[in-house]
Design a protein around this motif. Structure first.
Motif, PDB file in Angstrom:
ATOM      1  N   PHE A  83       8.545 -21.497   5.900  1.00 28.48           N
ATOM      2  CA  PHE A  83       9.765 -20.716   6.115  1.00 28.48           C
ATOM      3  C   PHE A  83      10.826 -21.557   6.812  1.00 28.48           C
ATOM      4  O   PHE A  83      11.994 -21.545   6.418  1.00 28.48           O
ATOM      5  CB  PHE A  83       9.442 -19.456   6.930  1.00 28.48           C
ATOM      6  N   ASP A  84      10.419 -22.308   7.842  1.00 32.78           N
ATOM      7  CA  ASP A  84      11.367 -23.177   8.542  1.00 32.78           C
ATOM      8  C   ASP A  84      11.960 -24.213   7.597  1.00 32.78           C
ATOM      9  O   ASP A  84      13.170 -24.478   7.626  1.00 32.78           O
ATOM     10  CB  ASP A  84      10.690 -23.885   9.722  1.00 32.78           C
ATOM     11  N   ALA A  85      11.126 -24.815   6.750  1.00 28.97           N
ATOM     12  CA  ALA A  85      11.602 -25.824   5.792  1.00 28.97           C
ATOM     13  C   ALA A  85      12.579 -25.182   4.804  1.00 28.97           C
ATOM     14  O   ALA A  85      13.594 -25.781   4.440  1.00 28.97           O
ATOM     15  CB  ALA A  85      10.421 -26.455   5.055  1.00 28.97           C
ATOM     16  N   LYS A  86      12.276 -23.969   4.382  1.00 29.31           N
ATOM     17  CA  LYS A  86      13.155 -23.252   3.447  1.00 29.31           C
ATOM     18  C   LYS A  86      14.513 -22.994   4.101  1.00 29.31           C
ATOM     19  O   LYS A  86      15.557 -23.233   3.492  1.00 29.31           O
ATOM     20  CB  LYS A  86      12.468 -21.939   3.051  1.00 29.31           C
ATOM     21  N   GLU A  87      14.501 -22.547   5.349  1.00 28.13           N
ATOM     22  CA  GLU A  87      15.741 -22.276   6.083  1.00 28.13           C
ATOM     23  C   GLU A  87      16.576 -23.541   6.273  1.00 28.13           C
ATOM     24  O   GLU A  87      17.795 -23.483   6.284  1.00 28.13           O
ATOM     25  CB  GLU A  87      15.428 -21.659   7.447  1.00 28.13           C
ATOM     26  N   ASP A  88      15.915 -24.683   6.430  1.00 33.13           N
ATOM     27  CA  ASP A  88      16.598 -25.963   6.660  1.00 33.13           C
ATOM     28  C   ASP A  88      16.890 -26.721   5.363  1.00 33.13           C
ATOM     29  O   ASP A  88      17.316 -27.878   5.406  1.00 33.13           O
ATOM     30  CB  ASP A  88      15.747 -26.859   7.576  1.00 33.13           C
ATOM     31  N   ASN A  89      16.630 -26.094   4.207  1.00 36.42           N
ATOM     32  CA  ASN A  89      16.799 -26.747   2.898  1.00 36.42           C
ATOM     33  C   ASN A  89      15.999 -28.048   2.823  1.00 36.42           C
ATOM     34  O   ASN A  89      16.475 -29.054   2.313  1.00 36.42           O
ATOM     35  CB  ASN A  89      18.276 -27.011   2.586  1.00 36.42           C
ATOM     36  N   MET A  90      14.780 -28.024   3.349  1.00 40.18           N
ATOM     37  CA  MET A  90      13.923 -29.215   3.362  1.00 40.18           C
ATOM     38  C   MET A  90      12.573 -28.941   2.687  1.00 40.18           C
ATOM     39  O   MET A  90      11.570 -29.557   3.025  1.00 40.18           O
ATOM     40  CB  MET A  90      13.684 -29.673   4.814  1.00 40.18           C
ATOM     41  N   VAL A  91      12.552 -28.009   1.726  1.00 42.01           N
ATOM     42  CA  VAL A  91      11.293 -27.618   1.094  1.00 42.01           C
ATOM     43  C   VAL A  91      10.624 -28.789   0.393  1.00 42.01           C
ATOM     44  O   VAL A  91       9.407 -28.952   0.468  1.00 42.01           O
ATOM     45  CB  VAL A  91      11.499 -26.437   0.113  1.00 42.01           C
ATOM     46  N   TYR A  92      11.403 -29.635  -0.269  1.00 44.96           N
ATOM     47  CA  TYR A  92      10.783 -30.767  -0.987  1.00 44.96           C
ATOM     48  C   TYR A  92      10.147 -31.753  -0.006  1.00 44.96           C
ATOM     49  O   TYR A  92       9.074 -32.279  -0.277  1.00 44.96           O
ATOM     50  CB  TYR A  92      11.780 -31.453  -1.911  1.00 44.96           C
ATOM     51  N   ASP A  93      10.790 -31.983   1.136  1.00 37.83           N
ATOM     52  CA  ASP A  93      10.170 -32.820   2.175  1.00 37.83           C
ATOM     53  C   ASP A  93       8.886 -32.171   2.670  1.00 37.83           C
ATOM     54  O   ASP A  93       7.862 -32.828   2.819  1.00 37.83           O
ATOM     55  CB  ASP A  93      11.116 -33.025   3.361  1.00 37.83           C
ATOM     56  N   PHE A  94       8.945 -30.871   2.930  1.00 37.55           N
ATOM     57  CA  PHE A  94       7.774 -30.127   3.389  1.00 37.55           C
ATOM     58  C   PHE A  94       6.623 -30.266   2.396  1.00 37.55           C
ATOM     59  O   PHE A  94       5.475 -30.480   2.784  1.00 37.55           O
ATOM     60  CB  PHE A  94       8.156 -28.652   3.566  1.00 37.55           C
ATOM     61  N   LEU A  95       6.931 -30.165   1.100  1.00 41.18           N
ATOM     62  CA  LEU A  95       5.907 -30.242   0.055  1.00 41.18           C
ATOM     63  C   LEU A  95       5.516 -31.683  -0.295  1.00 41.18           C
ATOM     64  O   LEU A  95       4.637 -31.900  -1.110  1.00 41.18           O
ATOM     65  CB  LEU A  95       6.390 -29.536  -1.216  1.00 41.18           C
ATOM     66  N   ARG A  96       6.215 -32.642   0.322  1.00 41.88           N
ATOM     67  CA  ARG A  96       5.998 -34.068   0.049  1.00 41.88           C
ATOM     68  C   ARG A  96       6.251 -34.384  -1.434  1.00 41.88           C
ATOM     69  O   ARG A  96       5.497 -35.092  -2.081  1.00 41.88           O
ATOM     70  CB  ARG A  96       4.594 -34.494   0.468  1.00 41.88           C
ATOM     71  N   LEU A  97       7.350 -33.815  -1.937  1.00 39.97           N
ATOM     72  CA  LEU A  97       7.781 -34.036  -3.320  1.00 39.97           C
ATOM     73  C   LEU A  97       9.194 -34.604  -3.301  1.00 39.97           C
ATOM     74  O   LEU A  97       9.989 -34.252  -2.429  1.00 39.97           O
ATOM     75  CB  LEU A  97       7.808 -32.713  -4.097  1.00 39.97           C
ATOM     76  N   PRO A  98       9.523 -35.462  -4.274  1.00 39.32           N
ATOM     77  CA  PRO A  98      10.908 -35.916  -4.363  1.00 39.32           C
ATOM     78  C   PRO A  98      11.799 -34.763  -4.825  1.00 39.32           C
ATOM     79  O   PRO A  98      11.405 -34.005  -5.716  1.00 39.32           O
ATOM     80  CB  PRO A  98      10.860 -37.025  -5.419  1.00 39.32           C
ATOM     81  N   PRO A  99      12.970 -34.597  -4.220  1.00 41.10           N
ATOM     82  CA  PRO A  99      13.843 -33.513  -4.668  1.00 41.10           C
ATOM     83  C   PRO A  99      14.374 -33.801  -6.070  1.00 41.10           C
ATOM     84  O   PRO A  99      14.617 -34.955  -6.418  1.00 41.10           O
ATOM     85  CB  PRO A  99      14.977 -33.510  -3.639  1.00 41.10           C
ATOM     86  N   PRO A 100      14.524 -32.777  -6.898  1.00 44.07           N
ATOM     87  CA  PRO A 100      15.039 -33.010  -8.245  1.00 44.07           C
ATOM     88  C   PRO A 100      16.498 -33.461  -8.193  1.00 44.07           C
ATOM     89  O   PRO A 100      17.242 -33.046  -7.298  1.00 44.07           O
ATOM     90  CB  PRO A 100      14.903 -31.659  -8.936  1.00 44.07           C
ATOM     91  N   PRO A 101      16.909 -34.298  -9.127  1.00 42.69           N
ATOM     92  CA  PRO A 101      18.313 -34.747  -9.166  1.00 42.69           C
ATOM     93  C   PRO A 101      19.255 -33.547  -9.226  1.00 42.69           C
ATOM     94  O   PRO A 101      19.000 -32.588  -9.939  1.00 42.69           O
ATOM     95  CB  PRO A 101      18.402 -35.567 -10.458  1.00 42.69           C
ATOM     96  N   GLY A 102      20.310 -33.613  -8.434  1.00 43.19           N
ATOM     97  CA  GLY A 102      21.305 -32.546  -8.437  1.00 43.19           C
ATOM     98  C   GLY A 102      21.008 -31.421  -7.470  1.00 43.19           C
ATOM     99  O   GLY A 102      21.845 -30.557  -7.249  1.00 43.19           O
ATOM    100  N   SER A 103      19.809 -31.393  -6.878  1.00 40.84           N
ATOM    101  CA  SER A 103      19.492 -30.335  -5.926  1.00 40.84           C
ATOM    102  C   SER A 103      20.248 -30.597  -4.626  1.00 40.84           C
ATOM    103  O   SER A 103      20.681 -31.711  -4.353  1.00 40.84           O
ATOM    104  CB  SER A 103      17.990 -30.272  -5.656  1.00 40.84           C
TER     105      SER A 103
END
Length: 119
Positions: A83-103
């Motif tokens: 939830f904290d990662a979602k609020e901070d727009n850091m979900v991809y970091d939280f999931l240890r995934l590269p963010p998709p281009p354009g996100s």
């Protein structure tokens, strides 16, 4: 890399059900590849989850409650950290995934890289 979400299909807790639905719904909205692993019907899933949640992340009683989120074997966190990662727009970091281009997260990371280059 597959995200593993440990859930309890037959939880009597409304709060746990809502948290599980929130995580799954958000992952689906982001089109993140994930697998749901039921700890209510599968003892192996329950034991694996309990053994792989880091000691410092376990509650006082020692039994972590679902949802618990992993990237393959790597622990990401529980609902509160998600939830904290979602609020901070850091979900991809939280999931240890590269963010998709354009996100939004990818644009923010690109902006940080450009600022560093300007210095």
């Amino acid at each position: 890399m597959v995200i593993k979400v440990f859930l309890a299909s037959s939880s009597g807790s409304t709060a746990i059900k809502k948290k599980q639905q929130d995580v799954v719904g958000f992952l689906e909205a982001l089109k993140v590849d994930y697998t749901q692993l039921d700890i209510a019907c599968n003892e192996e899933n329950r034991m694996w989850m309990r053994q792989n949640v880091p000691v410092e992340k376990k509650p006082a009683n020692g039994i972590p409650l679902p949802p618990q989120i992993f990237n393959e074997e790597s622990y990401c966190g529980d609902y509160e950290t998600f939830f904290d990662a979602k609020e901070d727009n850091m979900v991809y970091d939280f999931l240890r995934l590269p963010p998709p281009p354009g996100s939004k997260q990818a644009r923010e990371e690109e902006g940080e890289g450009q600022e560093e280059e300007a210095e």
